[in-house]
Write a protein that holds these residues in place. Sequence first.
Motif, PDB file in Angstrom:
ATOM      1  N   PRO A 292      19.105  24.624 -60.390  1.00 54.58           N
ATOM      2  CA  PRO A 292      18.422  23.255 -60.828  1.00 54.58           C
ATOM      3  C   PRO A 292      19.540  22.123 -61.078  1.00 54.58           C
ATOM      4  CG  PRO A 292      17.158  25.279 -61.658  1.00 54.58           C
ATOM      5  CD  PRO A 292      18.652  25.698 -60.935  1.00 54.58           C
ATOM      6  N   ASP A 293      19.090  20.943 -61.199  1.00 55.78           N
ATOM      7  CA  ASP A 293      20.030  19.927 -61.110  1.00 55.78           C
ATOM      8  C   ASP A 293      20.655  20.001 -62.592  1.00 55.78           C
ATOM      9  OD1 ASP A 293      19.254  18.928 -58.605  1.00 55.78           O
ATOM     10  OD2 ASP A 293      18.230  17.242 -59.067  1.00 55.78           O
ATOM     11  N   VAL A 294      20.294  20.344 -63.547  1.00 61.41           N
ATOM     12  CA  VAL A 294      20.781  20.272 -64.914  1.00 61.41           C
ATOM     13  C   VAL A 294      22.010  21.452 -64.981  1.00 61.41           C
ATOM     14  CG1 VAL A 294      19.237  22.198 -65.623  1.00 61.41           C
ATOM     15  CG2 VAL A 294      20.366  20.501 -67.228  1.00 61.41           C
ATOM     16  N   GLU A 295      21.911  22.352 -64.079  1.00 65.04           N
ATOM     17  CA  GLU A 295      22.903  23.577 -64.048  1.00 65.04           C
ATOM     18  C   GLU A 295      24.203  23.072 -63.105  1.00 65.04           C
ATOM     19  OE1 GLU A 295      22.122  27.480 -63.192  1.00 65.04           O
ATOM     20  OE2 GLU A 295      19.812  27.268 -63.903  1.00 65.04           O
ATOM     21  N   ILE A 296      23.731  22.164 -61.971  1.00 66.54           N
ATOM     22  CA  ILE A 296      25.050  21.534 -61.439  1.00 66.54           C
ATOM     23  C   ILE A 296      25.550  20.483 -61.943  1.00 66.54           C
ATOM     24  CG2 ILE A 296      25.286  20.088 -59.160  1.00 66.54           C
ATOM     25  CD1 ILE A 296      22.866  21.314 -57.959  1.00 66.54           C
ATOM     26  N   TYR A 297      24.860  19.673 -62.786  1.00 66.57           N
ATOM     27  CA  TYR A 297      25.490  18.545 -63.782  1.00 66.57           C
ATOM     28  C   TYR A 297      26.181  19.335 -64.933  1.00 66.57           C
ATOM     29  CZ  TYR A 297      25.654  14.588 -66.930  1.00 66.57           C
ATOM     30  OH  TYR A 297      26.109  13.484 -67.520  1.00 66.57           O
ATOM     31  N   GLU A 298      25.913  20.256 -65.331  1.00 69.02           N
ATOM     32  CA  GLU A 298      26.788  21.046 -66.298  1.00 69.02           C
ATOM     33  C   GLU A 298      28.001  21.699 -65.643  1.00 69.02           C
ATOM     34  OE1 GLU A 298      25.881  23.421 -70.531  1.00 69.02           O
ATOM     35  OE2 GLU A 298      24.736  24.074 -68.826  1.00 69.02           O
ATOM     36  N   PHE A 299      27.861  22.059 -64.500  1.00 67.74           N
ATOM     37  CA  PHE A 299      29.059  22.827 -63.997  1.00 67.74           C
ATOM     38  C   PHE A 299      29.954  21.542 -63.597  1.00 67.74           C
ATOM     39  CE2 PHE A 299      31.386  23.139 -59.967  1.00 67.74           C
ATOM     40  CZ  PHE A 299      31.773  24.425 -59.853  1.00 67.74           C
ATOM     41  N   LEU A 300      29.738  20.251 -63.426  1.00 66.79           N
ATOM     42  CA  LEU A 300      30.539  19.157 -63.249  1.00 66.79           C
ATOM     43  C   LEU A 300      31.721  19.059 -64.546  1.00 66.79           C
ATOM     44  CD1 LEU A 300      28.575  16.466 -61.445  1.00 66.79           C
ATOM     45  CD2 LEU A 300      29.886  18.470 -60.324  1.00 66.79           C
TER      46      LEU A 300
END
Length: 456
Positions: A292-300
Motif C-alpha cells: 500500500p502507498d502509505v507503507e511506501i511513503y513511510e519507507f521513504l
Amino acid sequence: MANVAAIFSTLGNPNSLIPLAVKDISSTTAITASSFLTGKEEGQDRLIDEVGTQIIWLLGIPAFKWLFDKTIFKAYDLDSGFDVRNLKNKDIFEKIKEYAPTDEVRNSLEKIGKKQGVFKNVALYKFFFATGATIASYIGLTRAKQHYTENKIKQNLIKEYNSKQEKENKTSTSKGKNLNFKGLGEIVKNFAFSPVKNMWILDGAITGERLADSRSPQEFAGYSIKEGLYLFFMYYAGNKIQKALENRADKKFQKSIGLDARVIEGGKLQKAFEDGSVKNSLEAFAKIKDKPDVEIYEFLHKNPENEIVKVAKDSNIISVFEKTDKIDTRKFIDLNDIKKTYEKIDKLYKQFLEATSGYDKLLVQISNAKAKGNSELAQSLENLAKNKSPEQFFKGVKKLKRHSIITNIGTCIFALSIVTPAAMLAKRLLGKDNAEFQTKKEIREQLIKEGVIAEA
C-alpha cells in the motif's frame, strides 16, 4: 562539472519551465525579426505582441499565485506551501504530520487537517485566479497593442500624405511609386500543481484569443501556422523526441539514460554501483514497491540512505526542507515517480553489471603480467580493461544523456525559429494580395473614404 550537470538537468526536465522559455525566446526572436522584413508597422506590432506575451507567459501565473498566497492564504492563516494533493490519502496525511520536519510545520499541518474543506477550496480558487488573471492580462495586452498599432498606422499614413502634398506644392516632378512589402477535479488538481501543464492552459487561451481577435484573414492565417507549430513543438514533440532517444540508447548502446542528469553526472550513483551498495537498496525497495502507498511513503522517511530515496531527492521528486536532508512533508510525492526511479536504477545497474563483467579479473591479470615483466601483455589487457571500466560505462551514459537533451532542444528550436517563421513568411509573400499588412491596407482605405487622405 556540477554546473554542467545542472544545465543539462534543467534543460532535460519535463516539469521545468526553463526548456519552454529557451524554445519560446528563440521563437519570439525569429518570428519578430521576420515580421520586420514585411514592414515596420507589422514588425512593431509583432514585437509588442511576442515580447509582451512572453513576459506575461513567464511571470504571470507565478506572480498572481504569489499575490494570492500573501493575501488569501494569509487571511485564512493556512500554509500555502502545502500541496492539496496530500489530502487525497488520509493514511498518508497522518504520516505527513508524523514526519513533519519541524514543530512549526506540524502545527500548520494540524490547522489544515481541521480545515480540509476550506483549504481545498482556497487551493482551487488560487489556480483559477492565477490562470484567469494571467489570461485577462494577455487579453488586455492584445487590446492595447491593437489600439496602439492602429493609431500609429493612422498617424504615419496622414504624415506621409501631408508630406507628399507639401512636396507636390513645391515641385512638379513626376511621382514615383515606392513598392514595399508591408504587413507580413483531479484534472484541475494535476494542472494546478504542474508548472508545465499550467502553461498548456495559458497557451491554449492565448492561441484562442489570437485567432478570435485576428484583425483579418491574413492575420488569422499567420497565427494558425505559428500557433499550431508552436504548440506542437513546445508541448508534444519534445517529449516524443526525448523518449525516442532514450529508447535508442537502450537498444543500440545498452545504456539507460532516463535518470536525471544531476544523478547521472553527480558521481554518487556511480560510486554506489562500483561498491555494490546499490544492490541492497534495490532489494529493500523491491520488497515494498507493491505494498500500500502509505507503507511506501513511510519507507521513504525511514530509509534516507537508500539509493532510490537519494536519487529521488537529487531529482527533486522528493523535496527536502530548507537545505536539510529531511523530507518536506508539505510537498507532494508522486509514488509512481518513485517506482519509475527504482525501475530506471534497476535497469541501469543490470546494464552496468553486464558491461563491466570481468573487469576485476582483468585487473588481476594486468597486475600478474606486470609482475612477470610482460609489458606488452599488460598494455593489451589495460586497453581491454578500459572499455570494461565503470568510468567508461558512466562516461558513455553521460555522453548519451547530453546528446539526447541537445538534440531534443535543438530540434525544437530549429522548428520554432527557422521553420515556423519561414512558413509564415512564405505564406505572406507567395499568397495573392497578401504582401501588404492587411490592417494598414484597411486603415488606408478607411482614411481615403473619410476624405482624410487622397488615393495615390
